[in-house]
Design an enzyme around this catalytic site. Structure first.
Site, PDB file in Angstrom:
ATOM      1  CE1 TYR A 189      -3.854  -1.946   5.056  1.00  0.00           C
ATOM      2  CE2 TYR A 189      -3.159   0.274   4.452  1.00  0.00           C
ATOM      3  CZ  TYR A 189      -3.635  -0.977   4.089  1.00  0.00           C
ATOM      4  OH  TYR A 189      -3.882  -1.263   2.761  1.00  0.00           O
ATOM      5  CB  SER A 205      -0.874   0.026   1.254  1.00  0.00           C
ATOM      6  OG  SER A 205      -1.467   1.303   1.401  1.00  0.00           O
TER       7      SER A 205
HETATM    8  N1  LIG Z   1      -8.620  -0.462  -1.511  1.00  0.00           N
HETATM    9  C1  LIG Z   1      -7.572   0.307  -1.386  1.00  0.00           C
HETATM   10  O1  LIG Z   1      -7.641   1.550  -1.538  1.00  0.00           O
HETATM   11  C2  LIG Z   1      -6.228  -0.281  -1.100  1.00  0.00           C
HETATM   12  C3  LIG Z   1      -5.122   0.579  -1.138  1.00  0.00           C
HETATM   13  C4  LIG Z   1      -3.859   0.067  -0.892  1.00  0.00           C
HETATM   14  C5  LIG Z   1      -3.699  -1.276  -0.624  1.00  0.00           C
HETATM   15  N2  LIG Z   1      -4.781  -2.098  -0.572  1.00  0.00           N
HETATM   16  C6  LIG Z   1      -4.532  -3.514  -0.273  1.00  0.00           C
HETATM   17  O2  LIG Z   1      -5.125  -4.308  -1.272  1.00  0.00           O
HETATM   18  C7  LIG Z   1      -5.537  -5.553  -0.717  1.00  0.00           C
HETATM   19  C8  LIG Z   1      -7.004  -5.790  -1.047  1.00  0.00           C
HETATM   20  O3  LIG Z   1      -7.758  -4.694  -0.602  1.00  0.00           O
HETATM   21  P1  LIG Z   1      -9.256  -4.473  -1.087  1.00  0.00           P
HETATM   22  O4  LIG Z   1      -9.540  -3.038  -0.934  1.00  0.00           O
HETATM   23  O5  LIG Z   1      -9.485  -5.133  -2.394  1.00  0.00           O
HETATM   24  O6  LIG Z   1     -10.035  -5.276   0.078  1.00  0.00           O
HETATM   25  P2  LIG Z   1     -11.579  -5.708   0.187  1.00  0.00           P
HETATM   26  O7  LIG Z   1     -12.383  -5.110  -0.899  1.00  0.00           O
HETATM   27  O8  LIG Z   1     -11.928  -5.447   1.598  1.00  0.00           O
HETATM   28  O9  LIG Z   1     -11.504  -7.297  -0.072  1.00  0.00           O
HETATM   29  C9  LIG Z   1     -10.792  -8.098   0.832  1.00  0.00           C
HETATM   30  C10 LIG Z   1     -10.645  -9.490   0.271  1.00  0.00           C
HETATM   31  O10 LIG Z   1      -9.816 -10.232   1.176  1.00  0.00           O
HETATM   32  C11 LIG Z   1     -10.521 -11.397   1.576  1.00  0.00           C
HETATM   33  N3  LIG Z   1     -10.154 -11.741   2.945  1.00  0.00           N
HETATM   34  C12 LIG Z   1     -10.369 -11.037   4.081  1.00  0.00           C
HETATM   35  N4  LIG Z   1      -9.860 -11.693   5.141  1.00  0.00           N
HETATM   36  C13 LIG Z   1      -9.310 -12.842   4.649  1.00  0.00           C
HETATM   37  C14 LIG Z   1      -8.661 -13.943   5.237  1.00  0.00           C
HETATM   38  N5  LIG Z   1      -8.451 -14.011   6.569  1.00  0.00           N
HETATM   39  N6  LIG Z   1      -8.246 -14.969   4.434  1.00  0.00           N
HETATM   40  C15 LIG Z   1      -8.478 -14.928   3.097  1.00  0.00           C
HETATM   41  N7  LIG Z   1      -9.096 -13.904   2.480  1.00  0.00           N
HETATM   42  C16 LIG Z   1      -9.502 -12.878   3.258  1.00  0.00           C
HETATM   43  C17 LIG Z   1     -11.992 -11.069   1.433  1.00  0.00           C
HETATM   44  O11 LIG Z   1     -12.714 -12.294   1.300  1.00  0.00           O
HETATM   45  P3  LIG Z   1     -14.338 -12.395   1.632  1.00  0.00           P
HETATM   46  O12 LIG Z   1     -15.034 -11.709   0.506  1.00  0.00           O
HETATM   47  O13 LIG Z   1     -14.585 -13.849   1.653  1.00  0.00           O
HETATM   48  O14 LIG Z   1     -14.516 -11.685   2.940  1.00  0.00           O
HETATM   49  C18 LIG Z   1     -11.952 -10.228   0.153  1.00  0.00           C
HETATM   50  O15 LIG Z   1     -11.888 -11.063  -0.995  1.00  0.00           O
HETATM   51  C19 LIG Z   1      -5.241  -5.471   0.782  1.00  0.00           C
HETATM   52  O16 LIG Z   1      -4.002  -6.088   1.046  1.00  0.00           O
HETATM   53  C20 LIG Z   1      -5.138  -3.969   1.038  1.00  0.00           C
HETATM   54  O17 LIG Z   1      -4.339  -3.664   2.133  1.00  0.00           O
HETATM   55  C21 LIG Z   1      -6.044  -1.631  -0.803  1.00  0.00           C
END
Ligand SMILES: NC(=O)c1ccc[n+]([C@@H]2O[C@H](COP(=O)([O-])OP(=O)(O)OC[C@H]3O[C@@H](n4cnc5c(N)ncnc54)[C@H](OP(=O)(O)O)[C@@H]3O)[C@@H](O)[C@H]2O)c1
Length: 246
Positions: free
Chosen positions: A154, A141
């Site tokens: 985080y 991130s």
């Molecule tokens: N969104 C942003 O702006 C952003 C920015 C920088 C970095 N990131 C990084 O990108 C990654 C994904 O973020 P996102 O925004 O796409 O998240 P999200 O929309 O909240 O989706 C999270 C995903 O992770 C899965 N998950 C949660 N806990 C888990 C576990 N214990 N074991 C296996 N799977 C699990 C969820 O599965 P279920 O659907 O089954 O719950 C879902 O598929 C993360 O590492 C985050 O830190 C995101």
């Protein structure tokens, strides 16, 4: 048409992981779509990949649990016979100011965002060693580089992802395994949707491109990192943030 390679994407039922899985599937990878609880969403991703002409399977596993990670890896090998690409994506964000930091929050973030990446990488590398080739892409991130109040825990986990990316890249290069990371800024997923409106507007003001990124934009770069265009790249963290960290 598949390209004969197999990718596992953790947390692929929603958001960035979902987009990575679909983009990899469209590029011809057979894809293992990991999810934690949302089976219907994971199955929808599987159907999209099949409709694009590749193969996919949904695998339930909490990747912060080593035993579940081992079972998931066995299922990947039983289904597809090999593993070529691992995308460590499943992660959580929980904003708390230093004085409010809750021990449970610290444990949850460290368990998933750090230990989960380590468990999955270790188990994936065990499958990649024999072929002397493989690719790991870690989703970090921009918070690993940019101080965002409330994100001590985080940002620490994502800083750890950057550090392990470099160290693992150096360790694994002699075995033909590349390790890189992407560091997204604000991406329009459930994680960012959950922010209060005033916070979102405040963050938008700081982004030179004046918009949040899309999960597909991250998926495109992850797919590029997995492929031959990046065959001489390892240990790098690619920032995708619309200029936020400049
Ligand atoms: N969104 C942003 O702006 C952003 C920015 C920088 C970095 N990131 C990084 O990108 C990654 C994904 O973020 P996102 O925004 O796409 O998240 P999200 O929309 O909240 O989706 C999270 C995903 O992770 C899965 N998950 C949660 N806990 C888990 C576990 N214990 N074991 C296996 N799977 C699990 C969820 O599965 P279920 O659907 O089954 O719950 C879902 O598929 C993360 O590492 C985050 O830190 C995101």
């Amino acid at each position: 048409m598949t390209n004969g390679k197999v990718a596992l994407v953790t947390g692929a039922s929603r958001g960035i992981g979902r987009a990575c899985a679909i983009k990899l599937g469209e590029a011809g990878y057979k894809v293992a779509v990991n999810y934690n609880s949302n089976e219907a969403a994971a199955n929808e991703v599987v159907e999209k990949i099949k409709a694009a002409g590749s193969e996919a399977v949904a695998i339930k596993a909490n990747v912060s649990d080593l035993a579940e990670v081992k079972t998931m890896m066995r299922e990947v090998i039983n289904t597809f016979g090999q593993l070529d690409v691992l995308v460590n994506n499943a992660g959580i964000v929980k904003d708390e100011f230093v004085l409010m930091m809750n021990p449970d929050t610290i444990d949850q973030c460290l368990d998933l965002n750090i230990k989960g990446y380590m468990y999955c990488t270790q188990q994936a590398v065990l499958k990649m060693f024999s072929k002397k080739q493989g690719v790991i892409v870690n989703v970090s991130s921009v918070s690993s580089k940019l101080a965002v109040p409330g994100q001590s825990v985080y940002s620490a986990t994502k800083g750890a992802v950057n550090s392990m990316t470099a160290t693992m890249a150096k360790e694994l290069a002699p075995y033909g395994i590349r390790v890189n990371a992407v560091a997204p800024g604000f991406i329009a997923t459930d994680m960012v949707e959950a922010l209060p409106e005033d916070k979102k507007e405040e963050y938008l003001k700081d982004i030179p491109m004046k918009r949040f990124g899309t999960a597909e934009e991250i998926g495109d770069v992850v797919t590029m990192l997995a492929g031959p265009a990046c065959s001489y790249m390892t240990g790098q963290v690619i920032v995708l943030d619309g200029g936020l960290s400049l």
